[in-house]
Each structure stands twice: as C-alpha cells, then as structure tokens.
Design an enzyme around this catalytic site. Structure first.
Site, PDB file in Angstrom:
ATOM      1  CG  ASP A  86      20.278  27.892  -9.937  1.00 40.93           C
ATOM      2  OD1 ASP A  86      21.149  28.172  -8.378  1.00 40.93           O
ATOM      3  OD2 ASP A  86      20.046  26.530 -10.048  1.00 40.93           O
TER       4      ASP A  86
ATOM      5  CD  GLU B 120      24.931  29.382  -6.878  1.00 41.69           C
ATOM      6  OE1 GLU B 120      25.267  28.496  -5.687  1.00 41.69           O
ATOM      7  OE2 GLU B 120      23.892  28.715  -7.858  1.00 41.69           O
TER       8      GLU B 120
ATOM      9  CG  ASP C 268      22.149  27.363  -2.364  1.00 41.41           C
ATOM     10  OD1 ASP C 268      21.428  26.172  -2.483  1.00 41.41           O
ATOM     11  OD2 ASP C 268      22.283  28.077  -2.373  1.00 41.41           O
TER      12      ASP C 268
END
Length: 587
Positions: free
Chosen positions: A338, A367, A434
């Site tokens: 992340d 990410e 997201d």
C-alpha cells in the site's frame, strides 16, 4: 532524417536482458521517417581487433502520436556486449552510437595499425544473472480475483453482519458488512470455477476500521475477519486448489493505537519510538475532531493513521520481520504494498531481500498509480497496480472520448515503459476498492463493460478483477463500490461471460504470446488486436462505437465467440474472437 527524434538509452527500457542469453534493444524515431534500422552487436571483450559485429534488422513494433519504436530481441552468446545502429532514410544513412550521428565507425587506423574503438559504442557491460529483471513465472500467467474481505461473504453464498464491532483489550474492531476469512474459504470453489487462480485480499490484519488500513497489530488477523488459524486453513485450501494468495501490506502508516505510536503519545520525547514517526510536535495529541489538523504526519491527513518513518532502521527491521513471518509461517505467495511510492526506497530494498530469502517465488506488487519505472528495476517491486491501464480503458470503452487510434497509441506507450518481463507482469485492472466500479463508468451499459473486460483478460499483463464485477455490482461512491457481494443467481449472463473469456485466455494466451494491434484511420472506432504463438493466433475485433462498422471478417468456422455480428460488419458495441493458425492470410 529528423535526428532530434532519435532516442536510445543504454541499460534502460531501451536495452535490457530478458535472460542470461537473450537481449532486447530498442530505438525511437520520428514516425514514418526511417526506411530501415539495423542493429550491429559484438563481444566487447573478444580477443582480436577489429571485433566482429553481427547485424540484425530491427522491426517497428509500436507507434504513438509522434514516434515509432524499433526493436530487436535476439539470443546472444556474449555476456559483454557493445552495439551500434545503422539508420537509413531512403538512400541517406548514418551510424548512431554514443548519442552521436556519424558516417565512421569507432576504430581508427594509424600507420597501418588499428586503434581499438570498441569502448566508444553503446555498451551492455555484463549480463549479470542477479540483475536480469524478471518476475515469478506463476504470477505472469495468473488471473487474479481481488476481494475486499468485509464485503464478500460470511459463509457459503451468504453475507451477514452479526455485530458492528468487537472490543478486545480495550480496542475496538469495526465491521460494516460482515465478511470473514471463513466466508472466503467457503466460496473458493466458486472463484476457482470462474477460472481465477490467484486471490488478492485487501488488508486482513488486526485494525480499527472496517477497511483494515489502520493496523493495530501486524502479527494477527483482525477478529472481525477471523483467527490466525482460520487464515492458515484458508491458505492451505487455496494451495490445495493450485491457486495462489496475495495479501495487502500497509507499512506507510499504522493505527494511532499501534503500540509504538501510543508509546509516543504517552512518553513524548522520552519514548524509544519517537523516531518511528514523521513530523512529531510535542506533546503529541490525538485530535478529537476529525476536522482538526494533527500535529504529526499522517496518511492523507487522516488523523487515525500516523505516517511511519520508513527511513528509520528500526522500522525497517521491524517490518522485515513482519514480512518474513507471514511468508514463513503461513506460506503466502505475495504482498500487495500500500502507498508504496511514499515509502523509503531502502525500506523496500530490505523488505524485498527478506521476502526473496524466505521464498524466491514470492511476488511484490507496489501500489503506484503513475509511471513506475524507477520502482521496477529489480531492487523493489516485481509489479505495480496498473491504474493507467484502467484510465485508458475508461476513456476509450466507458466514456468513449478517444478513438481506436489514440487508444492504441496510449497502450503502446504504457507497454514500452518497461522491459518486456516487467511490462508483461503489470497488474492490470478496471476497478478496485479505491475507484468507482467500471460498470458505473459505463453508465451500466453491459456491452461496453464486456469490451473492456475482453481487453483486460486478453491483453498483455496480469488481469485482476474486483469481486462482484461478474455479478454486475456498480457504484460511484466508496460505500457503493465496496457494496456487499451479490450471491443471488437471478441473472448469470455476466458471470458466464467472465467464465468464457477467462477460459479463452487460459487456453490460448500466456505471457509469451505475441501482441499486435491494428487500427485504421478509415475505421477509427474499430479496434483489433491479436495474441499469437508459433502455432495459433486469436484475433479480436471490437466495435467501440454507437454505429455499425463495416469490416471483412474471417470465416465463421474460425469464430469462437462473438456478439452483434452480421454480414459485412459488426453492430455497435459488438465483438468477435477468431482462432486461426499463425500466419493465416486474411482476405
């Protein structure tokens, strides 16, 4: 010849080793400017002068709005390579090496002796085994099903939320919809039957909020989701089905109830963890109001998620142990990482070393929403989440604000960002936890969604589908696109379509398959692409428009799947997929 458009960069995406015995060399030129480009390469350490060069004609493998890209992939007996280019524009030519244009090679004759010039050419100093950037082979062929755990299932084909939160040792753990580890385990056969062979789970560690991105304890499963032993059983059941599992690693920030941050709040400057966090001002105070600005750095100003100082050696060592623990004790197959580009690069170098020591076949996915070239050089990640893939598909298939030509240019630019091994391993996606559901971007037009899904599954890269896309889940806002999984089987059209396209991918496409795309200025909404190996080719036509397009199609005997096809063309938002022998000449 437009020399200002010529570009080659050694030891980059323009010159790389695919294996210890195979190299790829690329050169950029102005579109339609060169008539020929020839690569010459040699052993830069050979024991005689002048050295012997081997020539290879380079092919145009892609173009964008301004440039075309020449490429040569070849087996080399040499581990030390020097090379140069010979560029032609009709009857005019030039050599190109050392970023210079010349009609002379580098060797110089003086008094009938040759003064060696091999060091002046472009160089690939040594093909070091450890520096050949590659990705675990299992991942390059994977088809990924992305699950947001709270939203998926609590048991077989069911999702129920018993209580909104659990309190343990004074810490509250929230849930919203009630999904669990047991629920995922109970539905593995459903996922497997669709054709997926890898599951990526959003965070599952002990955390406060339902999304689990505010981690309290990196060594345990969140009690709302289940137990450590249930997760161990889940991993075993996934492996028993010849599937893989990737979990989310959140190391940029933690919960404000994480032990180290609580110690800082309690002990201030005397805390031994004060260097674990960013921009602390003392006394460190947790704001009661969500609109108040905290006096410490956070993830996106989220007061409950203080940012970790990943440059700190103790922090690095702590999370390297976390990395090793889940690989060694639970046999996970990968980490999705992340907010990866906000974390210190040395943190990732240490994390990668720890992961690969535990399991060389572990996969690390960062990410990173933008161009990830600097993160994909073999010292950080194997892959990144390819949000640019989603962006291009959004603009073309969903919003229809691009034509096929522009889309093809964008896809080419995206693919050529990286060496081939890395480009073929990008995690392609249409939606995630997201972003809005792709179906909603298509205004619930399933035909548009189908075309994008075909491209997701059959284009180069590793396709990832967010849970429930096969059931038509839509949503623009966060709670909507993290909607509960639809377990009713009232309409199975999209589900059966997903299953069929995945089966085509698995039967006819792998990461070694060649990729070609065809567009025409005369038919700017017809996008055609092909994947092929030495024996077979699948050819895909897609009409990305509201009008019928006229096109001469292969014979019906070659058709393996299609919708909205008619004599002489394809109706709006239709497609057809043909199977033929490689080298088949179409009328």
């Amino acid at each position: 010849m437009d020399k200002s458009a010529i570009l080659h960069i050694p030891l980059s995406k323009y010159a790389f080793a695919n294996t210890e015995k195979e190299m790829t060399i690329r050169l950029r030129a102005k579109k339609k400017d060169l008539t020929s480009c020839i690569l010459y390469y040699a052993d830069r350490a050979c024991n005689h002068t002048p050295i012997d060069f081997t020539s290879i004609p380079m092919k145009v493998i892609a173009e964008d709005e301004m440039f075309e890209y020449y490429e040569a992939t070849f087996e080399t007996p040499y581990v030390r390579v020097c090379y140069y280019f010979e560029l032609w524009q009709n009857d005019k030519w030039t050599y190109y090496y050392a970023d210079q244009f010349t009609n002379k090679l580098a060797d110089i004759k003086v008094n009938n002796s040759v003064i060696e010039g091999r060091s002046e050419y472009y160089q690939y100093p040594y093909i070091l085994r450890e520096e050949v950037v590659d990705v675990p082979e299992w991942f390059k062929n994977a088809v990924v099903y992305n699950i947001f755990p709270d939203s998926f299932a609590s048991d077989e084909r069911i999702l129920l939320c018993e209580t909104p939160e659990i309190e343990i040792d004074g810490k509250k753990h929230k849930r919203r919809l009630g999904g669990t580890i047991k629920g995922i385990m109970s539905n593995l056969d459903y996922i497997k039957e669709l054709g997926f062979d890898c599951i990526y789970l959003n965070p599952i560690f002990s955390a406060g909020e339902y999304h689990k991105y505010d981690i309290l304890d990196y060594y345990h499963i969140d009690p709302c989701l289940g137990t450590d032993e249930e997760f161990r059983e889940l991993v075993n059941e996934i492996h028993n089905r010849d599937m893989h599992i990737i979990i989310d690693g959140v190391f940029n920030h933690c919960s404000w109830e994480f032990f180290a941050f609580e110690d800082v709040v309690c002990n201030g400057l005397n805390s031994k963890y004060k260097d674990w966090f960013y921009e602390l001002k003392y006394p460190v105070i947790k704001p009661d109001n969500s609109t108040d600005t905290p006096n410490y750095a956070c993830f996106a100003y989220e007061r409950k998620m203080p940012k970790l100082n990943t440059s700190n050696k103790e922090v690095q060592e702590y999370f390297e142990k976390v990395c090793r623990y889940w690989i060694r004790e639970f046999k996970i197959d990968g980490w999705r990482l992340d907010v990866a580009n906000e974390i210190d690069r040395n943190f990732w170098r240490g994390f990668r070393k720890a992961a690969k020591e535990e399991d060389p076949n572990i996969v690390l996915i960062g990410e990173v929403w933008e161009n990830s070239e600097t993160w994909l050089r073999g010292d950080a990640f194997d892959s990144t989440m390819n949000y640019d893939f989603r962006k291009h598909c959004r603009d073309y298939f969903a919003l229809n604000i691009e034509d096929a030509i522009t889309f093809s240019w964008n896809i080419n630019q995206m693919r050529l960002r990286y060496p081939t091994n890395i480009s073929d391993s990008q995690l392609n996606l249409l939606d995630s936890h997201d972003v809005p559901r792709f179906l909603s971007l298509c205004k619930d037009d399933v035909d548009k969604w189908k075309l994008a899904f075909i491209f997701l599954m059959l284009a180069p890269g590793v396709p990832s589908m967010f849970y429930g896309d096969e059931k038509g889940i839509s949503g623009i806002t966060e709670n909507e696109y993290r909607s509960p999984m639809v377990w009713e089987e009232s309409n199975t059209t999209m589900k059966q379509f997903v299953k069929k396209i995945i089966s085509i991918r698995k039967e006819y496409v792998d990461y070694r398959s060649n990729y070609e795309q065809y567009v025409s200025e005369n038919n700017s909404q017809l996008f055609t692409f092909a994947r092929s190996n030495q024996k077979l080719k699948i050819l895909i036509y897609m009409n990305v428009s509201n009008e019928k397009v006229k096109v001469e199609l292969p014979s019906d005997e070659m058709l393996i799947l299609g919708e909205r096809i008619e004599n002489g063309g394809i109706q709006s938002w239709g497609y057809c997929i043909y199977l033929m022998e490689t080298g088949t000449i179409l009328a």
